[in-house]
Design an enzyme around this catalytic site. Sequence first.
Site, PDB file in Angstrom:
ATOM      1  N   TYR A 126      42.506  43.603  52.319  1.00  0.00           N
ATOM      2  CA  TYR A 126      42.189  43.086  50.969  1.00  0.00           C
ATOM      3  C   TYR A 126      43.368  43.307  50.010  1.00  0.00           C
ATOM      4  O   TYR A 126      43.740  42.400  49.258  1.00  0.00           O
ATOM      5  CB  TYR A 126      40.937  43.809  50.486  1.00  0.00           C
ATOM      6  CG  TYR A 126      40.393  43.375  49.150  1.00  0.00           C
ATOM      7  CD1 TYR A 126      39.744  42.146  49.006  1.00  0.00           C
ATOM      8  CD2 TYR A 126      40.471  44.211  48.042  1.00  0.00           C
ATOM      9  CE1 TYR A 126      39.193  41.772  47.775  1.00  0.00           C
ATOM     10  CE2 TYR A 126      39.924  43.842  46.812  1.00  0.00           C
ATOM     11  CZ  TYR A 126      39.286  42.617  46.690  1.00  0.00           C
ATOM     12  OH  TYR A 126      38.752  42.250  45.480  1.00  0.00           O
TER      13      TYR A 126
ATOM     14  N   LYS B  66      45.320  40.310  48.159  1.00  0.00           N
ATOM     15  CA  LYS B  66      45.335  40.193  46.694  1.00  0.00           C
ATOM     16  C   LYS B  66      46.760  40.366  46.145  1.00  0.00           C
ATOM     17  O   LYS B  66      47.114  39.738  45.137  1.00  0.00           O
ATOM     18  CB  LYS B  66      44.378  41.206  46.066  1.00  0.00           C
ATOM     19  CG  LYS B  66      42.898  40.933  46.357  1.00  0.00           C
ATOM     20  CD  LYS B  66      42.399  39.605  45.768  1.00  0.00           C
ATOM     21  CE  LYS B  66      40.879  39.534  45.668  1.00  0.00           C
ATOM     22  NZ  LYS B  66      40.392  38.226  45.201  1.00  0.00           N
TER      23      LYS B  66
END
Length: 240
Positions: free
Chosen positions: A149, A153
């Site tokens: 993640y 991101k």
Amino acid sequence: MTVLITGANGGLGQAVARAFLADDPECCVVLGVRSNREAADALASEFGERAEVVNLDVTDPEAWAEVVSGIVERHGRLDVLVNNAGFHRDGLLANLSVSDWESVRQANLDAVFHGCQAVVKPMMSQRYGRIVNVASLSALLAPMGQTNYAAAKAGVVALTQSLAKETARSGITVNAVCPGFIDTDGLSEIDPDRKKALVRTIPMRRFGRPEEIAAAIRFLASPEASYVTGAVLKIDGGIM
Ligand code: NAI
């Protein structure tokens, strides 16, 4: 103004849609959803013709092309894209499956690429556009257990800044927000004891409300934010 919001069934997507619809009576919001349409349908029914729901799996470039061309046909233009859909699937890298890596990258990073690619030409033709990408504080802090993640991101942040330069002279701004801990279903997987510990790490000693992120997105997507591009706005109650 016509606005497309992805992941519009989720906590943040709903708050962002409401912020646009409440602020501007001329605004038309297209709510992109993948499967469960319930919350988006309910919201759309409150606002009549000013809100519509479309199927949009953000990992599918063909779906993007179809949705964006449909919006341009129906509304004549697309002013704002909020790339909001995403999810996390945490775990230590040693145990992370390839599918946990790929699915998180596809939904959080590849999706933003597909979305920006679908809208950038129509926005260039109209010489106006606002793209707001929802990244995460994880992009900046890279917490353990979030290699997938955090990397995805962080990719969103870099994509935002690179594209902002590419579009700077076309009337299109591209910005990112990095929310900290926001009280939506995205936080629901965290167990209650860990939540209490997390709150103590936040200088404001509370999770953020979806409306507090929506307000920042609304500003970045407004005509008034005309000189803001490539910005990465941390919204996290003061976490450093
Ligand atoms: P949520 O789980 O309530 O909503 C996320 C939405 O994205 C859901 O409606 C889900 O169906 C949708 N989605 C996931 N994959 C999709 C796909 N392939 N195609 C279309 N839709 C898809 O979570 P929340 O909190 O509203 O999250 C919104 C964004 O904010 C996400 O990008 C998330 O990573 C980000 N974020 C959330 C934080 C939080 O604390 N809640 C903190 C930092 C970032």
